[in-house]
Design a protein around this motif. Sequence first.
Motif, PDB file in Angstrom:
ATOM      1  N   GLY A 384       0.811  -1.211   0.000  1.00  0.00           N
ATOM      2  CA  GLY A 384       0.000   0.000   0.000  1.00  0.00           C
ATOM      3  C   GLY A 384       0.839   1.252   0.000  1.00  0.00           C
ATOM      4  N   GLU A 385       0.594   2.115   0.977  1.00  0.00           N
ATOM      5  CA  GLU A 385       1.289   3.402   1.035  1.00  0.00           C
ATOM      6  C   GLU A 385       2.787   3.247   1.265  1.00  0.00           C
ATOM      7  OE1 GLU A 385       0.303   2.388   5.264  1.00  0.00           O
ATOM      8  OE2 GLU A 385      -0.693   2.210   3.317  1.00  0.00           O
ATOM      9  N   HIS A 386       3.209   2.132   1.880  1.00  0.00           N
ATOM     10  CA  HIS A 386       4.642   1.914   2.092  1.00  0.00           C
ATOM     11  C   HIS A 386       5.386   1.679   0.777  1.00  0.00           C
ATOM     12  CE1 HIS A 386       4.151   0.616   6.586  1.00  0.00           C
ATOM     13  NE2 HIS A 386       4.054   1.915   6.407  1.00  0.00           N
ATOM     14  N   ALA A 387       4.701   1.098  -0.199  1.00  0.00           N
ATOM     15  CA  ALA A 387       5.328   0.866  -1.499  1.00  0.00           C
ATOM     16  C   ALA A 387       5.621   2.178  -2.218  1.00  0.00           C
ATOM     17  CB  ALA A 387       4.438  -0.016  -2.371  1.00  0.00           C
ATOM     18  N   ALA A 388       4.963   3.247  -1.814  1.00  0.00           N
ATOM     19  CA  ALA A 388       5.193   4.558  -2.426  1.00  0.00           C
ATOM     20  C   ALA A 388       6.486   5.204  -1.942  1.00  0.00           C
ATOM     21  CB  ALA A 388       4.010   5.480  -2.127  1.00  0.00           C
ATOM     22  N   ILE A 389       7.092   4.644  -0.881  1.00  0.00           N
ATOM     23  CA  ILE A 389       8.377   5.132  -0.390  1.00  0.00           C
ATOM     24  C   ILE A 389       9.459   4.345  -1.134  1.00  0.00           C
ATOM     25  CG2 ILE A 389       9.852   5.442   1.634  1.00  0.00           C
ATOM     26  CD1 ILE A 389       7.263   5.306   3.345  1.00  0.00           C
ATOM     27  N   MET A 390      10.163   4.998  -2.028  1.00  0.00           N
ATOM     28  CA  MET A 390      11.030   4.297  -2.982  1.00  0.00           C
ATOM     29  C   MET A 390      12.016   3.334  -2.333  1.00  0.00           C
ATOM     30  SD  MET A 390      11.888   7.159  -5.861  1.00  0.00           S
ATOM     31  CE  MET A 390      11.725   8.577  -4.800  1.00  0.00           C
ATOM     32  N   HIS A 391      12.604   3.722  -1.208  1.00  0.00           N
ATOM     33  CA  HIS A 391      13.570   2.865  -0.527  1.00  0.00           C
ATOM     34  C   HIS A 391      13.086   2.590   0.901  1.00  0.00           C
ATOM     35  CE1 HIS A 391      15.937   4.120  -3.963  1.00  0.00           C
ATOM     36  NE2 HIS A 391      16.714   3.096  -3.735  1.00  0.00           N
ATOM     37  N   TYR A 392      11.838   2.168   0.985  1.00  0.00           N
ATOM     38  CA  TYR A 392      11.216   1.863   2.272  1.00  0.00           C
ATOM     39  C   TYR A 392      11.988   0.766   2.997  1.00  0.00           C
ATOM     40  CZ  TYR A 392       7.714  -0.165   5.444  1.00  0.00           C
ATOM     41  OH  TYR A 392       7.050  -0.679   6.530  1.00  0.00           O
ATOM     42  N   ARG A 393      12.216   0.981   4.272  1.00  0.00           N
ATOM     43  CA  ARG A 393      12.916  -0.002   5.115  1.00  0.00           C
ATOM     44  C   ARG A 393      11.978  -0.386   6.250  1.00  0.00           C
ATOM     45  NH1 ARG A 393      15.258  -3.578   7.662  1.00  0.00           N
ATOM     46  NH2 ARG A 393      17.455  -3.565   8.286  1.00  0.00           N
TER      47      ARG A 393
END
Length: 611
Positions: A384-393
């Motif tokens: 969801g919205e976390h996938a929108a953060i390009m380098h999500y950790r």
Amino acid sequence: MFQSFDVTSTPQFGRERVTGLRAAFDDLGIDGFLVPRADEYQGEYVPKCSERLAWLTGFTGSAGVALITHSQAVVFVDGRYVTQLAEQVDRSVFTGGDLVNEPPHVWLPRHAKKGFRLGIDPWLHTGAEVRRLEKALAEIDGKLVFLPHNPLDRLWTDRPPEPLGSVIIQDIAQAGILAKDKLATIANGLKEKNLKAALITDPSSVAWIFNIRGSDVPHTPHPLARAIIYAEEEAALFLDKRKTKVEAEAYLTQICEQLPPSELTKRLAAAAANGGRILVDPDLASYALTDIIRREGGEVVEGNDPAKLPRACKNIAEINGSAAAHLQDGAAMVEFLYWLETSKPGTVKEIAAAERLEACRARVGESMQNPLKDISFDTISGAGEHAAIMHYRVTTASDRLIQAGELFLIDSGAQYINGTTDITRTVGIGAVSEEQKRLFTLVLKGMIAISTARFPKGTRGCDLDPLARIALWKAGVDFAHGTGHGVGSYLSVHEGPQRIARLAVQELLPGMILSNEPGYYRPGQFGIRIENLIYIRDPEEIEGGDMPMLGFETLTFCPIDRSLVLVELLTHEELHWLNEYHARTREALMPLIHDHDVRAWLENATLELSH
């Protein structure tokens, strides 16, 4: 096995440590101090003993630098890490800076007082960085002060010891070229240019030249080491003997002189004496090393690391090894994607997904007698919205369930003895919106455009980058990262100089491995990225054409989520590529998969689509 997921809470120590650093300013004669993420080897990954930026600020991203003055504490990061910075640092102490548009050398003339004296540790900055800082400070009559010691190291009383990861030999079956032949080629190149020696400071280059691998830093199997390669003498490798067991030490004795790292400065000074001309890459070597050469009367000859291009242009053994590693990795990905699709929506969390994928890689590696050595970077597992953060950790604090009706993005890679992998797949969890499918298909069109590109000799990464974006541009959208980065051969997953990006000026040459990863990110809602690794094959004659053309060969084989593809948006050529890719994926991976249910899933996931 290798993936860790820890909560990094807002540090309570930031103010105390910054205060301690500032207390040293007067004795050092400085008004500010620069704390880079880089260590003495200038690598992407650093050992725990060199995580000075994280120790001081709490920020653990892979790119950043802090500028501490008497009145300000600015941590400069790029767009990938803005959210992470806000979560990790004490915002009553630190403010955020823009590493792209206003890095320290731009910030200083705009904000620092006249006559500002900036202190740096000369081992942590390259010659190119030093030039930029000196030029910036000259605008305000300031001065760059090279400190005799790093003040943080005196404050960091429980600093971890330096790593002593074991060194292994990279067999000729994987390396393709003997180390003695690589050394001879470099030495001959030095003779032709009337150079006495080349200083090799990039640990990946050292590993490649000497056909060794190590385990000093996370995810990148090179030992922390430097070398001096002479035009007329035996090469000197500065590598702690505590890292080399009997076999590795006996091997190295045949091709070089192995010396303690502490001997580097003495040997470099001797090479520089009497006007010795030393080749140094100004983008890789610490300023402290070039300073030694100049002080001893030598000449610093700036040029590319002589291993950089040969390392990037993989030989046939490295290409074949990478291809085999990708097939193995593809089988693990299929096993994982089957598990994900057959799990009930709302029952799997992001961390559990990343751990499951690593377990699949380990299991397949065992069964194929080619063990998983490590992941090649921290897995990006975002729903969801976390996938929108390009380098999500993902951390234990941010971990969330992967729910029906949303997109899930997993970007991951592995290290095997015969190759390094990097793959991203975005999948729909149940039914997703037509808008998400539309954008997914536009991203896919960009990936296909790169995959099918033909281009003449002399083409650069910046010339191809628009191909990945044109479908998105026509829809009024774009993505903020590069289209592709270079990848090593059981080395760094991010390797230069090859890239596909707006400012990538390196010529694309046969044998180079690159990622092909366009994307789209809608903040707070969803993100899409599709990534395969590709390599540049030799020029081929085009029927009816006037000249041979270079092109790409795909290394990665894993289904692309067909349920997200709007076939009416694909041209006949694009649809043919997708169907052919899936047919090749099925043919290549089916022999590696023995579970009946997983085989049935792969068969269905690679069925042909039609207009």
